[in-house]
Design a protein around this motif. Structure first.
Motif, PDB file in Angstrom:
ATOM      1  N   GLY A   1       0.823  -1.205   0.000  1.00  0.00           N
ATOM      2  CA  GLY A   1       0.000   0.000   0.000  1.00  0.00           C
ATOM      3  C   GLY A   1       0.860   1.258   0.000  1.00  0.00           C
ATOM      4  N   LEU A   2       1.922   1.254   0.825  1.00  0.00           N
ATOM      5  CA  LEU A   2       2.838   2.395   0.844  1.00  0.00           C
ATOM      6  C   LEU A   2       3.549   2.547  -0.493  1.00  0.00           C
ATOM      7  CD1 LEU A   2       4.358   2.055   4.426  1.00  0.00           C
ATOM      8  CD2 LEU A   2       2.844   3.862   3.602  1.00  0.00           C
ATOM      9  N   ARG A   3       3.936   1.434  -1.113  1.00  0.00           N
ATOM     10  CA  ARG A   3       4.600   1.509  -2.423  1.00  0.00           C
ATOM     11  C   ARG A   3       3.671   2.120  -3.461  1.00  0.00           C
ATOM     12  NH1 ARG A   3       7.742  -4.388  -2.827  1.00  0.00           N
ATOM     13  NH2 ARG A   3       9.367  -3.918  -1.277  1.00  0.00           N
TER      14      ARG A   3
ATOM     15  N   GLU B   1      -6.294   3.419  -4.537  1.00  0.00           N
ATOM     16  CA  GLU B   1      -6.196   1.977  -4.322  1.00  0.00           C
ATOM     17  C   GLU B   1      -5.103   1.666  -3.307  1.00  0.00           C
ATOM     18  OE1 GLU B   1      -7.747  -0.362  -8.266  1.00  0.00           O
ATOM     19  OE2 GLU B   1      -5.665   0.284  -8.254  1.00  0.00           O
ATOM     20  N   GLY B   2      -3.979   2.389  -3.385  1.00  0.00           N
ATOM     21  CA  GLY B   2      -2.907   2.168  -2.414  1.00  0.00           C
ATOM     22  C   GLY B   2      -3.361   2.464  -0.998  1.00  0.00           C
ATOM     23  N   LEU B   3      -4.109   3.562  -0.827  1.00  0.00           N
ATOM     24  CA  LEU B   3      -4.626   3.888   0.506  1.00  0.00           C
ATOM     25  C   LEU B   3      -5.575   2.798   0.997  1.00  0.00           C
ATOM     26  CD1 LEU B   3      -4.656   6.088   2.734  1.00  0.00           C
ATOM     27  CD2 LEU B   3      -6.671   7.051   1.602  1.00  0.00           C
ATOM     28  N   ALA B   4      -6.424   2.301   0.084  1.00  0.00           N
ATOM     29  CA  ALA B   4      -7.354   1.230   0.457  1.00  0.00           C
ATOM     30  C   ALA B   4      -6.602  -0.052   0.794  1.00  0.00           C
ATOM     31  CB  ALA B   4      -8.346   0.981  -0.684  1.00  0.00           C
ATOM     32  N   ILE B   5      -5.584  -0.390  -0.010  1.00  0.00           N
ATOM     33  CA  ILE B   5      -4.789  -1.592   0.259  1.00  0.00           C
ATOM     34  C   ILE B   5      -4.141  -1.493   1.635  1.00  0.00           C
ATOM     35  CG2 ILE B   5      -2.644  -2.762  -0.438  1.00  0.00           C
ATOM     36  CD1 ILE B   5      -3.539  -2.166  -3.366  1.00  0.00           C
ATOM     37  N   TYR B   6      -3.666  -0.318   1.991  1.00  0.00           N
ATOM     38  CA  TYR B   6      -3.019  -0.118   3.281  1.00  0.00           C
ATOM     39  C   TYR B   6      -4.021  -0.217   4.438  1.00  0.00           C
ATOM     40  CZ  TYR B   6      -0.083   2.073   6.871  1.00  0.00           C
ATOM     41  OH  TYR B   6       0.632   2.332   8.014  1.00  0.00           O
ATOM     42  N   LEU B   7      -5.205   0.375   4.270  1.00  0.00           N
ATOM     43  CA  LEU B   7      -6.109   0.568   5.410  1.00  0.00           C
ATOM     44  C   LEU B   7      -7.141  -0.537   5.604  1.00  0.00           C
ATOM     45  CD1 LEU B   7      -6.876   4.397   5.196  1.00  0.00           C
ATOM     46  CD2 LEU B   7      -5.586   3.222   6.994  1.00  0.00           C
TER      47      LEU B   7
ATOM     48  N   GLY C   1     -10.214  -5.587  10.738  1.00  0.00           N
ATOM     49  CA  GLY C   1      -9.690  -6.545  11.706  1.00  0.00           C
ATOM     50  C   GLY C   1      -9.057  -7.762  11.078  1.00  0.00           C
ATOM     51  N   ALA C   2      -8.386  -7.594   9.935  1.00  0.00           N
ATOM     52  CA  ALA C   2      -7.695  -8.702   9.264  1.00  0.00           C
ATOM     53  C   ALA C   2      -6.193  -8.458   9.316  1.00  0.00           C
ATOM     54  CB  ALA C   2      -8.171  -8.833   7.824  1.00  0.00           C
ATOM     55  N   ARG C   3      -5.429  -9.486   9.016  1.00  0.00           N
ATOM     56  CA  ARG C   3      -3.968  -9.356   9.048  1.00  0.00           C
ATOM     57  C   ARG C   3      -3.393  -9.019   7.676  1.00  0.00           C
ATOM     58  NH1 ARG C   3      -3.092 -14.434  13.173  1.00  0.00           N
ATOM     59  NH2 ARG C   3      -3.086 -13.198  15.097  1.00  0.00           N
ATOM     60  N   ASP C   4      -4.129  -9.239   6.624  1.00  0.00           N
ATOM     61  CA  ASP C   4      -3.639  -8.916   5.283  1.00  0.00           C
ATOM     62  C   ASP C   4      -4.824  -9.005   4.334  1.00  0.00           C
ATOM     63  OD1 ASP C   4      -1.999  -8.366   3.095  1.00  0.00           O
ATOM     64  OD2 ASP C   4      -0.414  -9.700   3.763  1.00  0.00           O
TER      65      ASP C   4
ATOM     66  N   ALA D   1      -6.522  15.425   3.385  1.00  0.00           N
ATOM     67  CA  ALA D   1      -7.118  15.311   4.720  1.00  0.00           C
ATOM     68  C   ALA D   1      -6.868  13.932   5.302  1.00  0.00           C
ATOM     69  CB  ALA D   1      -8.624  15.590   4.636  1.00  0.00           C
ATOM     70  N   GLY D   2      -7.059  12.887   4.481  1.00  0.00           N
ATOM     71  CA  GLY D   2      -6.836  11.529   4.955  1.00  0.00           C
ATOM     72  C   GLY D   2      -5.378  11.258   5.275  1.00  0.00           C
ATOM     73  N   LEU D   3      -4.471  11.768   4.433  1.00  0.00           N
ATOM     74  CA  LEU D   3      -3.049  11.556   4.707  1.00  0.00           C
ATOM     75  C   LEU D   3      -2.650  12.205   6.029  1.00  0.00           C
ATOM     76  CD1 LEU D   3      -1.406  12.024   1.180  1.00  0.00           C
ATOM     77  CD2 LEU D   3      -1.814   9.891   2.426  1.00  0.00           C
ATOM     78  N   TYR D   4      -3.112  13.425   6.272  1.00  0.00           N
ATOM     79  CA  TYR D   4      -2.802  14.072   7.553  1.00  0.00           C
ATOM     80  C   TYR D   4      -3.417  13.297   8.726  1.00  0.00           C
ATOM     81  CZ  TYR D   4      -0.459  18.329   5.985  1.00  0.00           C
ATOM     82  OH  TYR D   4       0.459  19.217   5.489  1.00  0.00           O
ATOM     83  N   TYR D   5      -4.617  12.769   8.513  1.00  0.00           N
ATOM     84  CA  TYR D   5      -5.304  12.039   9.578  1.00  0.00           C
ATOM     85  C   TYR D   5      -4.577  10.735   9.919  1.00  0.00           C
ATOM     86  CZ  TYR D   5      -9.114   9.235  11.667  1.00  0.00           C
ATOM     87  OH  TYR D   5      -9.875   8.425  12.464  1.00  0.00           O
ATOM     88  N   TRP D   6      -4.127  10.008   8.863  1.00  0.00           N
ATOM     89  CA  TRP D   6      -3.494   8.712   9.110  1.00  0.00           C
ATOM     90  C   TRP D   6      -1.970   8.788   9.214  1.00  0.00           C
ATOM     91  CZ3 TRP D   6      -7.896   7.932   5.568  1.00  0.00           C
ATOM     92  CH2 TRP D   6      -8.948   7.265   6.173  1.00  0.00           C
ATOM     93  N   LEU D   7      -1.377   9.968   9.079  1.00  0.00           N
ATOM     94  CA  LEU D   7       0.077  10.075   9.200  1.00  0.00           C
ATOM     95  C   LEU D   7       0.608   9.491  10.510  1.00  0.00           C
ATOM     96  CD1 LEU D   7       1.290  13.470   7.680  1.00  0.00           C
ATOM     97  CD2 LEU D   7       1.982  11.170   7.041  1.00  0.00           C
TER      98      LEU D   7
END
Length: 841
Positions: free
Chosen positions: A42-44, A101-107, A113-116, A415-421
């Motif tokens: 997700g970060l990539r 999609e990357g943000l969704a993959i990360y979050l 409540g899953a591990r991956d 807004a989301g990036l600042y929130y989840w930073l």
């Protein structure tokens, strides 16, 4: 229910952490390329998306510099067209969708409540396809061979006659490569949300962000295949002369517009929905109360997803479509404002009834509300056909598009990036730098694009590289260009703040915003496995209702705190109720996704330079890599060394008939079906609309041979169905023989269809009719061949002991493909071989 193993180790969380880290941890060095963990991938995606965003932003500055003054020669017309085309292409295809999609993959796994994610190697393949496709596409800029026909690539401007170089080919092949990534992520997200929510998280208790991402992913799965088909057809026209979009050969350039906007207008909402999901997540947190009207928001999400597929002609009011169609699509374009308005009123009501805290993320949310509402109002204006005629292809449309897409996506994203930073880094962003960045961005954005509405109303066309002095547009263009540099300064300050905070930001306390969703139960930054134990969640606000939940999860007091089996495990739950069905065991780090993506990249480059033999070789190599990847699955020793589970726990998914692979295949076939229906749409469109369509009096296809092929594929499907029924009753006595029999019947279908194609003596470069027949028959040949290979491979896996009554679900997955092939084969034969005989040309 706690297992015996869990009771034994739940009082030693450090030991649990170390054991889970040994199983889930990411390798270093060159082996980092094998990582399949969703947090890393997700970060990539997001970092790569930001790099492409910077490239697209630089291109935008070049455009505004060229337009700042009349009669500029800063860029030549050809270079200007390349820059404008690539700006739109990079922002739409290489930044907006992959970033979200990357943000969704990360979050998403953290929120549910899953591990991956459920198919982690698919995520890895998607990332590398995105990376390689983006590199191929942007490389065209370096060698000054970029596409120049506009980011929508309308024919005939993008056809060989008007774009003879490789520019259009870079776009068609690069974008198709990137679309593979998008569809892969869409399949992954749909299945993960439906099947891996933690115990007790019923569908109506799911976080709203997950609802938005589920809708976005389904829309990607259905909406992107029409563009993939259009790109394939246009590349076939450019490479070998099949006249799908040439009127003289029976094609029609308007078909490209239909296929493109069948993708293009849903894409607007594909971009908007996850951004709106960020807003729906942040507003309750900073208002300090649950969102007003959860059910209404879910209703609005679903309705938006459905209506968005009925709006594509909204972009085609000036091409000469019938007035009745104009009236229908105009009404539909205005109707989509209703579910959007529901969401806006829900957000405002939540703020009104709460006690909002105007922290930095909320500042960006407020900017979004202002800009997006303005963009929505101009959208309603453009839905009116007479007004649309007046401003079509002017700067008014450019301004509206940026208000909707930038206001509707970029502001919520920041807004989301600042929130989840703090979750990413464990540190807080700078309020001062962040506020400076916001105001410069907000004022610069409105200064750039608000004025462009006026230049559009004054008649300035879009996509012109310069204009004459005395036109009345000079001062407005200068103000827009100056404001665009203010906008750039604001974005630069935001990116500087994000970069600096990783080193200089203040350490964040646990759950710094007092949020309600499960991602904040993680450590900051998160571990590779997310949670030591997986909780039972029966509320929409688990951290508000049980503030101690993160600590009890970290102490191993919930489910699956059992690392002793050495597997990557998480719950597989019922898609509606969230009740635990099985334990899903995930594959570990792998080279196969990278190798498969690299082979496909070579195919793409080989097609670009017209070395078709090399392309064919690497298609086979990519197929070998993908099949080798699939071999390490299910009951394979690498995938699941043993079937043992802790007492009281459900079975492993590979030992059931309902594993995630079954769902992944179903969603993939949904995308495949969208591609096939788009093909049928093109066939019937050309048949009924193209003025030079030529259908022979006698069909070149042998109906008896096609009927025999249909009988063979139907018989093979019946054999597969019978085998699956026997497996459900724990009987595998005839499994291996039955699989080989089904494979043989499939081979008969493929051979007969190939003979029909060979004996038809088609002239695909002369008429679009024959070209369409060729594409349709190749489609069923490919799918028939794939079913044969997969079925025979299942027979081999039975011999190795990887498939059988003890591990029965893989034949059920392949059987889904057989069902799909039967339906598409029959529909295709009916459409291209039987119907023309009945109704004539």
């Amino acid at each position: 229910m706690k297992s015996v193993n869990q009771e034994a180790v739940e009082h030693d969380p450090q030991q649990l952490h170390e054991e889970l880290h040994d199983i889930w941890g990411n390798p270093k060095g060159i082996k980092a390329l094998t990582i399949v963990n969703h947090t890393t991938l997700g970060l990539r995606f997001m970092v790569t998306g930001m790099v492409f965003f910077l490239i697209g932003g630089i291109l935008a500055m070049l455009v505004r510099t060229q337009l700042a003054m009349p009669d500029q020669d800063f860029m030549s017309p050809d270079i200007y067209n390349q820059v404008t085309t690539m700006h739109g292409t990079v922002m739409m295809f290489l930044f907006a969708i992959p970033m979200l999609e990357g943000l969704a993959i990360y979050l998403i796994p953290k929120m549910i409540g899953a591990r991956d994610l459920v198919c982690p190697r698919l995520t890895s393949l998607g990332y590398f396809c995105y990376l390689f496709g983006g590199i191929i596409l942007t490389f065209s800029l370096i060698i000054e061979m970029a596409p120049s026909s506009g980011w929508f690539m309308y024919t005939p401007l993008s056809s060989s006659e008007y774009a003879p170089g490789l520019g259009s080919d870079f776009w068609l092949l690069g974008i198709t490569f990137v679309e593979i990534s998008a569809v892969s992520a869409g399949v992954e997200l749909v299945v993960s949300i439906l099947r891996t929510r933690t115990q007790g998280m019923a569908l109506h208790k799911m976080p709203l962000f997950a609802w938005y991402i589920l809708a976005m992913a389904l829309m990607i799965v259905i909406g992107f295949p029409p563009l993939i088909l259009a790109s394939v057809l246009l590349e076939l026209e450019r490479a070998v002369g099949m006249p799908f979009f040439e009127i003289a050969g029976g094609g029609d350039p308007i078909l490209w517009q239909h296929l493109f906007w069948l993708f293009g207008h849903p894409e607007v909402y594909i971009i908007f929905l996850p951004a709106a999901g960020i807003v729906s997540t942040l507003i309750p947190v900073f208002a300090g109360r649950p969102i007003v009207g959860y059910g209404w928001v879910v209703f609005a999400i679903i309705v938006t997803g459905f209506i968005s597929f009925g709006l594509w002609v909204h972009h085609m009011f000036t091409v000469g479509i019938p007035q009745l169609a104009q009236a229908f699509f105009s009404a539909a374009s205005m109707l989509v404002a209703v579910p959007t308005a529901i969401q806006v009123f829900v957000w405002l009501a939540t703020l009104w009834l709460g006690k909002p805290k105007m922290k930095l993320p909320m500042l960006w949310v407020m900017g979004f509300l202002i800009i997006f509402v303005c963009g929505g109002l101009t959208g309603v204006m453009l839905a009116l056909v007479p007004f649309n005629w007046q401003v079509h292809d002017t700067h008014f449309v450019v301004a509206h598009m940026h208000y909707v897409l930038v206001g509707g996506m970029f502001f919520p994203l920041i807004a989301g990036l600042y929130y989840w930073l703090p979750l990413f880094s464990g540190r807080m962003p700078s309020e001062n730098l962040g506020r400076w960045g916001f105001w410069l961005t907000f004022l610069g954005f409105n200064g750039t694009f608000l004025i462009m509405h006026w230049t559009g109303l004054l008649g300035m066309p879009r996509r012109v590289y310069t204009y004459e002095a005395g036109s009345g547009w000079e001062i407005y263009n200068l103000l827009s260009s100056v404001s665009s540099f203010v906008l750039s300064a604001g974005i630069a300050m935001v990116l500087l703040d994000i970069a600096l905070h990783f080193r200089f930001g203040k350490p964040a306390k646990h759950n710094p915003w007092n949020a309600d969703t499960l991602e904040w139960a993680n450590s900051m930054p998160p571990s590779a496995y997310n949670f030591i134990s997986l909780p039972n969640v029966e509320t929409r606000h688990p951290l508000w209702d049980d503030p101690k939940l993160p600590y009890t999860m970290a102490e191993g007091k919930h489910g699956l705190a059992v690392p002793v089996h050495g597997r990557r495990e998480m719950w597989g739950t019922d898609p509606i109720t969230g009740k635990v069905r099985e334990i899903i065991h995930l594959p570990g780090n792998s080279w196969w996704p990278l190798l498969a993506a690299a082979a496909l990249a070579v195919v793409c480059i080989s097609l670009l330079v017209r070395v078709y033999a090399l392309a064919g070789i690497f298609v086979l190599i990519a197929g070998v890599f993908l099949l080798r990847w699939s071999w390490e699955n299910g009951a394979h020793p690498i995938a699941a060394p043993e079937a043992a589970v802790a007492p009281g726990d459900p079975p492993l998914h590979s030992r059931t008939m309902d594993g995630p692979g079954l769902w992944a295949m179903a969603v993939f076939l949904l995308a495949n079906g969208s591609f096939f229906l788009s093909y049928l749409f093109g066939w019937f469109y050309l048949w009924t609309v193209s003025p030079e369509w030529r259908m022979p009096d006698t069909s070149p296809l042998s109906l008896p041979l096609l009927a025999a092929a249909g009988i063979a594929i139907a018989a093979g499907a019946v054999v597969m169905e019978k085998l699956v029924r026997e497996l459900r009753h724990q009987c595998d006595d005839r499994l291996r023989v039955g699989l080989y029999l089904a494979g043989a019947l499939g081979a008969v279908q493929v051979a007969l269809t190939a003979w029909v194609l060979y004996s038809a003596n088609l002239s695909p470069t002369q008429t679009s009719h024959d070209a369409a027949l060729l594409v349709g028959l190749i489609y069923v040949l490919f799918h028939g061949g794939l079913a044969v290979v997969l079925t025979l491979m299942q027979g081999l896996r039975v011999g190795y002991g990887y498939v059988g009554a003890h591990a029965p679900f893989e034949p059920a997955v392949v059987t889904q493909l057989w069902r799909y092939n039967v339906v598409t084969f029959l529909v295709l034969v009916g459409s291209i071989a039987i119907l023309p005989r009945v109704v004539g040309g």
